[in-house]
Design a protein around this motif. Structure first.
Motif, PDB file in Angstrom:
ATOM      1  N   ALA A   1      33.555  83.265  73.925  1.00  0.00           N
ATOM      2  CA  ALA A   1      34.506  83.628  74.976  1.00  0.00           C
ATOM      3  C   ALA A   1      35.193  84.959  74.659  1.00  0.00           C
ATOM      4  O   ALA A   1      35.392  85.802  75.547  1.00  0.00           O
ATOM      5  N   ALA A   2      35.554  85.157  73.406  1.00  0.00           N
ATOM      6  CA  ALA A   2      36.187  86.415  73.015  1.00  0.00           C
ATOM      7  C   ALA A   2      35.217  87.584  73.165  1.00  0.00           C
ATOM      8  O   ALA A   2      35.601  88.680  73.600  1.00  0.00           O
ATOM      9  N   LEU A   3      33.943  87.363  72.840  1.00  0.00           N
ATOM     10  CA  LEU A   3      32.946  88.411  73.031  1.00  0.00           C
ATOM     11  C   LEU A   3      32.777  88.747  74.508  1.00  0.00           C
ATOM     12  O   LEU A   3      32.686  89.924  74.886  1.00  0.00           O
ATOM     13  N   ALA A   4      32.727  87.731  75.347  1.00  0.00           N
ATOM     14  CA  ALA A   4      32.587  87.957  76.783  1.00  0.00           C
ATOM     15  C   ALA A   4      33.751  88.786  77.311  1.00  0.00           C
ATOM     16  O   ALA A   4      33.559  89.730  78.095  1.00  0.00           O
ATOM     17  N   ALA A   5      34.968  88.449  76.886  1.00  0.00           N
ATOM     18  CA  ALA A   5      36.139  89.196  77.345  1.00  0.00           C
ATOM     19  C   ALA A   5      36.065  90.654  76.905  1.00  0.00           C
ATOM     20  O   ALA A   5      36.378  91.572  77.677  1.00  0.00           O
ATOM     21  N   ALA A   6      35.637  90.885  75.664  1.00  0.00           N
ATOM     22  CA  ALA A   6      35.556  92.250  75.156  1.00  0.00           C
ATOM     23  C   ALA A   6      34.511  93.061  75.910  1.00  0.00           C
ATOM     24  O   ALA A   6      34.712  94.246  76.208  1.00  0.00           O
ATOM     25  N   VAL A   7      33.395  92.440  76.221  1.00  0.00           N
ATOM     26  CA  VAL A   7      32.329  93.140  76.936  1.00  0.00           C
ATOM     27  C   VAL A   7      32.766  93.481  78.352  1.00  0.00           C
ATOM     28  O   VAL A   7      32.571  94.607  78.839  1.00  0.00           O
ATOM     29  N   ILE A   8      33.371  92.521  79.051  1.00  0.00           N
ATOM     30  CA  ILE A   8      33.807  92.780  80.424  1.00  0.00           C
ATOM     31  C   ILE A   8      34.903  93.839  80.448  1.00  0.00           C
ATOM     32  O   ILE A   8      34.934  94.706  81.328  1.00  0.00           O
ATOM     33  N   THR A   9      35.792  93.811  79.467  1.00  0.00           N
ATOM     34  CA  THR A   9      36.833  94.835  79.370  1.00  0.00           C
ATOM     35  C   THR A   9      36.221  96.222  79.205  1.00  0.00           C
ATOM     36  O   THR A   9      36.781  97.217  79.688  1.00  0.00           O
ATOM     37  N   ALA A  10      35.061  96.293  78.556  1.00  0.00           N
ATOM     38  CA  ALA A  10      34.372  97.571  78.357  1.00  0.00           C
ATOM     39  C   ALA A  10      33.588  97.999  79.589  1.00  0.00           C
ATOM     40  O   ALA A  10      32.875  99.013  79.541  1.00  0.00           O
ATOM     41  N   GLY A  11      33.708  97.257  80.690  1.00  0.00           N
ATOM     42  CA  GLY A  11      33.024  97.629  81.914  1.00  0.00           C
ATOM     43  C   GLY A  11      31.574  97.215  81.961  1.00  0.00           C
ATOM     44  O   GLY A  11      30.798  97.736  82.767  1.00  0.00           O
ATOM     45  N   ALA A  12      31.196  96.267  81.103  1.00  0.00           N
ATOM     46  CA  ALA A  12      29.820  95.791  81.052  1.00  0.00           C
ATOM     47  C   ALA A  12      29.786  94.307  81.398  1.00  0.00           C
ATOM     48  O   ALA A  12      30.817  93.687  81.671  1.00  0.00           O
ATOM     49  N   GLU A  13      28.592  93.740  81.370  1.00  0.00           N
ATOM     50  CA  GLU A  13      28.408  92.314  81.633  1.00  0.00           C
ATOM     51  C   GLU A  13      27.717  91.689  80.439  1.00  0.00           C
ATOM     52  O   GLU A  13      26.788  92.277  79.883  1.00  0.00           O
ATOM     53  N   PRO A  14      28.134  90.488  80.021  1.00  0.00           N
ATOM     54  CA  PRO A  14      27.432  89.804  78.928  1.00  0.00           C
ATOM     55  C   PRO A  14      26.190  89.103  79.463  1.00  0.00           C
ATOM     56  O   PRO A  14      26.274  88.084  80.144  1.00  0.00           O
ATOM     57  N   ALA A  15      25.022  89.673  79.176  1.00  0.00           N
ATOM     58  CA  ALA A  15      23.768  89.078  79.644  1.00  0.00           C
ATOM     59  C   ALA A  15      23.286  87.981  78.713  1.00  0.00           C
ATOM     60  O   ALA A  15      22.628  87.032  79.153  1.00  0.00           O
ATOM     61  N   VAL A  16      23.585  88.096  77.416  1.00  0.00           N
ATOM     62  CA  VAL A  16      23.251  87.065  76.421  1.00  0.00           C
ATOM     63  C   VAL A  16      24.436  86.920  75.485  1.00  0.00           C
ATOM     64  O   VAL A  16      24.971  87.921  74.994  1.00  0.00           O
ATOM     65  N   LEU A  17      24.839  85.668  75.226  1.00  0.00           N
ATOM     66  CA  LEU A  17      25.884  85.357  74.248  1.00  0.00           C
ATOM     67  C   LEU A  17      25.423  84.144  73.448  1.00  0.00           C
ATOM     68  O   LEU A  17      25.320  83.039  73.986  1.00  0.00           O
ATOM     69  N   LEU A  18      25.142  84.352  72.170  1.00  0.00           N
ATOM     70  CA  LEU A  18      24.727  83.270  71.279  1.00  0.00           C
ATOM     71  C   LEU A  18      25.621  83.282  70.052  1.00  0.00           C
ATOM     72  O   LEU A  18      26.004  84.347  69.563  1.00  0.00           O
ATOM     73  N   VAL A  19      25.942  82.100  69.556  1.00  0.00           N
ATOM     74  CA  VAL A  19      26.730  81.987  68.329  1.00  0.00           C
ATOM     75  C   VAL A  19      26.199  80.806  67.526  1.00  0.00           C
ATOM     76  O   VAL A  19      26.021  79.713  68.071  1.00  0.00           O
ATOM     77  N   ALA A  20      25.954  81.043  66.244  1.00  0.00           N
ATOM     78  CA  ALA A  20      25.511  79.979  65.344  1.00  0.00           C
ATOM     79  C   ALA A  20      26.467  79.885  64.175  1.00  0.00           C
ATOM     80  O   ALA A  20      26.618  80.840  63.414  1.00  0.00           O
ATOM     81  N   GLY A  21      27.135  78.744  64.050  1.00  0.00           N
ATOM     82  CA  GLY A  21      27.928  78.478  62.860  1.00  0.00           C
ATOM     83  C   GLY A  21      27.045  78.073  61.695  1.00  0.00           C
ATOM     84  O   GLY A  21      25.806  78.072  61.792  1.00  0.00           O
ATOM     85  N   ALA A  22      27.688  77.707  60.596  1.00  0.00           N
ATOM     86  CA  ALA A  22      26.949  77.428  59.360  1.00  0.00           C
ATOM     87  C   ALA A  22      25.923  76.322  59.525  1.00  0.00           C
ATOM     88  O   ALA A  22      24.885  76.323  58.853  1.00  0.00           O
ATOM     89  N   GLU A  23      26.169  75.368  60.414  1.00  0.00           N
ATOM     90  CA  GLU A  23      25.248  74.243  60.583  1.00  0.00           C
ATOM     91  C   GLU A  23      24.092  74.545  61.522  1.00  0.00           C
ATOM     92  O   GLU A  23      23.183  73.731  61.657  1.00  0.00           O
TER      93      GLU A  23
END
Length: 348
Positions: A158-180
């Motif tokens: 969610a934080a990445l999406a907000a940062a990307v949209i603030t930069a005038g772009a769109e998040p086309a892919v957002l993936l996150v993998a924790g330790a597990e």
């Protein structure tokens, strides 16, 4: 304030020349563009859809003489004219009308030819791509620097999406993998905490161009040997990606690189390897049987992967080497055969 669409740039006549040559080869007078990658390419990165990832809400007919006619439904035409499309006449139709024209050449009939036409980036495209790459990399750095072991994958996405949209772009892919979940090839975010080590993957789209990158952070855990080895695979891939080489030859070198770096003969089969980039995130994913060759000035996003290891950036391949677009000078790197490549950042 209502935004105004960018006017036709100096790149557009060159694109129209490429289309005109395609029409000559096909013996056609005009072509109908219906696919988002072709519409965004020709029309200065116009946003083509309303739902993210949805089908375009307009089409464009390009004539041999360079005339461009956009067909748009009545509920989209004013917005498109004011904010997205310039340098083209707009034909307004009912919102339920068909946006296609029967009996003429369509972009879906000449997929490979148009892919080749899009391949070599023109000067303004390249400037826009470099700016997007920097913005995407900086957004990634800023968000990951605030991550903590208890941060969930969804919170980070969610934080990445907000940062990307603030930069005038769109998040086309957002993936996150924790330790597990470091062994998941496409880790769509969950409520799992990041834990001791985590990866974030981002594709940001602006002006129709897609910039992809992956980064790792840790909280006291050392970078695994597999991550260092996967950077060596990537170096082999970069060495193989030279203008004029068939993509099938590049893929053969990728297969050999996995085996050479200790991942086994089948290491390349565990995840797709990426490929050319630009107006699609992968244009296309290179696989056995993929046609085409590497073009000078073409963007690529390779993504060598092994369980718990991945490296990915968007680059441009020139006759004299590789330029990495998704760069933030604040992200630590290591030298891999003369190219600065990202390393794990320890936030503990």
């Amino acid at each position: 304030m209502t935004p105004h669409p960018p006017g036709p740039t100096a790149d557009r006549p060159l694109k129209l020349e490429r289309i005109s040559r395609l029409l000559d080869e096909r013996g056609a007078d005009r072509i109908l563009l219906t696919q988002p990658e072709n519409l965004a390419w020709l029309l200065e990165g116009a946003r083509t859809s309303v739902p993210l990832g949805g089908p375009p809400v307009f089409s464009a007919t390009v004539h041999r003489d360079g005339e461009v006619l956009v067909t748009a439904p009545a509920n989209e035409a004013d917005r498109l004219a004011a904010e997205e499309v310039s340098g083209a006449a707009i034909k307004v139709v009912d919102w339920f009308a068909d946006l296609t024209t029967p009996g003429i050449l369509r972009d879906t009939d000449v997929v490979e030819e148009l892919r080749a036409a899009r391949a070599s980036l023109l000067p303004i495209e390249r400037e826009r791509y470099a700016a997007l790459g920097r913005d995407a990399a900086r957004a990634m750095t800023a968000v990951l620097r605030e991550a903590r072991p208890e941060t969930t994958e969804r919170q980070l996405a969610a934080a990445l999406a907000a940062a990307v949209i603030t930069a005038g772009a769109e998040p086309a892919v957002l993936l996150v993998a924790g330790a597990e979940r470091g062994g998941v090839q496409h880790p769509l975010p969950t409520d799992a905490p990041l834990g001791g080590r985590a990866m974030a993957v981002l594709t940001a789209r602006r002006h129709g161009l897609n910039a992809s990158l992956s980064r790792w952070v840790s909280f006291g855990e050392p970078e695994p040997d597999a991550q260092r080895a996967i950077r060596e695979v990537e170096a082999d891939v970069f060495a193989a990606t030279r203008p004029g080489r068939p993509l099938q030859d590049v893929l053969a070198d990728i297969r050999a690189a996995y085996a050479r770096q200790g991942f086994g003969d089948d290491g390349w089969l565990r995840h797709h390897q990426g490929g050319p980039a630009g107006y699609l995130g992968r244009d296309p994913k290179v696989a056995p049987g993929t046609a085409g060759a590497v073009h000078a000035g073409q963007a690529f996003a390779w993504n060598p992967w092994a369980p718990g290891a991945k490296v990915e950036d968007t680059v441009v391949v020139d006759d004299d080497g590789i330029e990495v677009l998704t760069v933030d000078p604040d992200w630590p790197t290591t030298d891999v055969r003369g190219l600065a490549r990202p390393v794990d950042v320890d936030l503990s």
